[in-house]
Design an enzyme around this catalytic site. Structure first.
Site, PDB file in Angstrom:
ATOM      1  N   ASN A   9       0.871  -1.177   0.000  1.00  0.00           N
ATOM      2  CA  ASN A   9       0.000   0.000   0.000  1.00  0.00           C
ATOM      3  C   ASN A   9       0.906   1.225   0.000  1.00  0.00           C
ATOM      4  OD1 ASN A   9      -1.783   2.072   0.559  1.00  0.00           O
ATOM      5  ND2 ASN A   9      -2.207   1.420   2.669  1.00  0.00           N
ATOM      6  N   TRP A  10       1.004   1.852  -1.148  1.00  0.00           N
ATOM      7  CA  TRP A  10       1.943   2.976  -1.259  1.00  0.00           C
ATOM      8  C   TRP A  10       1.411   4.252  -0.610  1.00  0.00           C
ATOM      9  CZ3 TRP A  10       4.106   2.774  -7.003  1.00  0.00           C
ATOM     10  CH2 TRP A  10       4.977   1.677  -7.100  1.00  0.00           C
ATOM     11  N   LYS A  11       0.160   4.280  -0.245  1.00  0.00           N
ATOM     12  CA  LYS A  11      -0.446   5.490   0.331  1.00  0.00           C
ATOM     13  C   LYS A  11      -0.189   6.682  -0.608  1.00  0.00           C
ATOM     14  CE  LYS A  11       0.070   3.325   4.768  1.00  0.00           C
ATOM     15  NZ  LYS A  11       0.213   3.461   6.198  1.00  0.00           N
ATOM     16  N   HIS A  97      -9.374   1.769   5.204  1.00  0.00           N
ATOM     17  CA  HIS A  97      -8.048   1.861   5.830  1.00  0.00           C
ATOM     18  C   HIS A  97      -8.119   2.825   7.014  1.00  0.00           C
ATOM     19  CE1 HIS A  97      -3.870   2.925   6.464  1.00  0.00           C
ATOM     20  NE2 HIS A  97      -3.591   1.756   5.928  1.00  0.00           N
ATOM     21  N   GLU A  99      -6.339   5.164   7.937  1.00  0.00           N
ATOM     22  CA  GLU A  99      -6.137   6.587   7.608  1.00  0.00           C
ATOM     23  C   GLU A  99      -7.399   7.193   7.005  1.00  0.00           C
ATOM     24  OE1 GLU A  99      -2.532   5.803   5.475  1.00  0.00           O
ATOM     25  OE2 GLU A  99      -1.640   5.249   7.399  1.00  0.00           O
ATOM     26  N   GLU A 169      -5.335  -4.479  10.769  1.00  0.00           N
ATOM     27  CA  GLU A 169      -4.247  -3.523  10.962  1.00  0.00           C
ATOM     28  C   GLU A 169      -4.472  -2.757  12.262  1.00  0.00           C
ATOM     29  OE1 GLU A 169      -2.283  -2.460   6.952  1.00  0.00           O
ATOM     30  OE2 GLU A 169      -4.013  -1.165   7.195  1.00  0.00           O
ATOM     31  N   GLY A 175       2.801   2.377  10.701  1.00  0.00           N
ATOM     32  CA  GLY A 175       3.791   3.440  10.511  1.00  0.00           C
ATOM     33  C   GLY A 175       4.542   3.813  11.776  1.00  0.00           C
ATOM     34  N   SER A 215       3.571  -2.051  10.198  1.00  0.00           N
ATOM     35  CA  SER A 215       5.028  -2.164  10.357  1.00  0.00           C
ATOM     36  C   SER A 215       5.580  -3.542   9.988  1.00  0.00           C
ATOM     37  CB  SER A 215       5.449  -1.771  11.776  1.00  0.00           C
ATOM     38  OG  SER A 215       5.080  -0.434  12.028  1.00  0.00           O
ATOM     39  N   GLY A 236       2.924  -1.051   4.215  1.00  0.00           N
ATOM     40  CA  GLY A 236       3.001   0.361   3.837  1.00  0.00           C
ATOM     41  C   GLY A 236       4.442   0.750   3.556  1.00  0.00           C
ATOM     42  N   GLY A 237       5.105   1.323   4.569  1.00  0.00           N
ATOM     43  CA  GLY A 237       6.459   1.867   4.413  1.00  0.00           C
ATOM     44  C   GLY A 237       7.438   0.946   3.703  1.00  0.00           C
TER      45      GLY A 237
HETATM   46  P1  PGA Z   1       3.007   0.386   7.549  1.00  0.00           P
HETATM   47  O1  PGA Z   1       1.551   0.632   6.958  1.00  0.00           O
HETATM   48  O2  PGA Z   1       3.523  -0.902   6.980  1.00  0.00           O
HETATM   49  O3  PGA Z   1       3.829   1.582   7.096  1.00  0.00           O
HETATM   50  O4  PGA Z   1       2.887   0.325   9.032  1.00  0.00           O
HETATM   51  C1  PGA Z   1       0.659  -0.428   6.792  1.00  0.00           C
HETATM   52  C2  PGA Z   1      -0.665   0.071   6.256  1.00  0.00           C
HETATM   53  O5  PGA Z   1      -1.140   1.120   6.720  1.00  0.00           O
HETATM   54  O6  PGA Z   1      -1.278  -0.555   5.363  1.00  0.00           O
END
Ligand code: PGA
Length: 254
Positions: A9-11, A97, A99, A169, A175, A215, A236-237
């Protein structure tokens, strides 16, 4: 059971140029991956989907989007329709998600409409659920997750299981560098499987893939993926760098 899914997930990262750069490095790395026993998906920002779609069309990489509207078209300023995503070969849509829920105020009600619209268009919703730190400390993790699941899925009826993915999640792990321990994750995953079983029957629940997110890194993928109810990860990251995402995707699966 479906194939374990490794999803990036590149956000709000990577425009067109950076998307090209990523795939130039990532695709050659994946040439030795056995796609018979796993699937890799990447969800770039909407604006980069078109170029990503061109690049991956002759590869085994699946495409995801990070949100979608329920309607096919019309007066929905700022939204993207599932039909438009389908045209680009998108297969999965991340919905609900944390966010979207916490920064943009998306409610269970709204998310349920999105899930239905995406599902009815033949795309696979990846419904995200997860508790905040405060909720975990209050001891209401299971209640929160059960409510998000039931509310998010309330508009879809019968399923055969392959057409739905759930991502657990924990918000406190996204993050932050803090990962749920494998046993904390497995505990919630098996609870989610049980709720899905009550909703759709055990046979269906057994084929719904439940991803862990928060993470995930090359250093912790191994201990997570061996858990019986963890059927993949949402990253994500660590999905932003071709090498680190590849390290995650190539983990041994028993
Ligand atoms: P993260 O994000 O791996 O940077 O913690 C995961 C996500 O929000 O899908």
């Amino acid at each position: 059971m479906g194939k374990p899914l490794f999803a990036g997930n590149w956000k709000m990262n990577k425009g067109v140029a950076e998307t090209r750069e990523f795939f130039e490095k990532f695709l050659p790395l994946t040439k030795d991956i056995d796609f018979e026993n796993r699937e890799i998906m990447i969800a770039p920002p909407f604006i980069s989907l078109s170029v990503a779609s061109e690049i991956v069309k002759d590869s085994k990489i699946s495409l995801g989007a990070q949100n979608a509207c329920w309607a096919k078209k019309g007066a929905f300023t700022g939204e993207i329709s599932p039909v438009m995503l389908k045209e680009l070969g998108v297969k999965y849509v991340i919905l609900g998600h944390s966010e979207r829920r916490h920064i943009f105020g998306e409610s269970n009600e709204l998310i349920a409409k999105r899930v239905k619209g995406v599902y009815e268009e033949g795309l696979i919703p990846v419904l995200c659920v997860g508790e905040t730190l405060e909720e975990r400390e209050k001891g209401i993790t299971f209640e929160v997750v059960e409510n998000q699941l039931k509310e998010g899925l309330k508009e879809i009826g019968n399923l055969d299981g392959a057409e739905l993915v759930i991502a657990y999640e924990p918000v406190w792990a996204i993050g932050t560098g803090k990962t749920a321990t494998p046993s904390q994750a497995e505990e919630v995953h098996s609870f989610i499987r049980q709720i899905l079983g009550e909703m759709y029957g055990k046979n269906v629940a057994d084929v719904i893939r439940i991803l862990y997110g928060g993470s995930v890194k090359p250093g912790n993928i191994k201990e997570l993926i061996v858990q019986p109810n963890i059927d993949g990860v949402l990253v994500g990251g660590a999905s932003l760098e071709p090498e680190s995402f590849f390290e995650i995707c190539k983990v041994e699966i028993s």
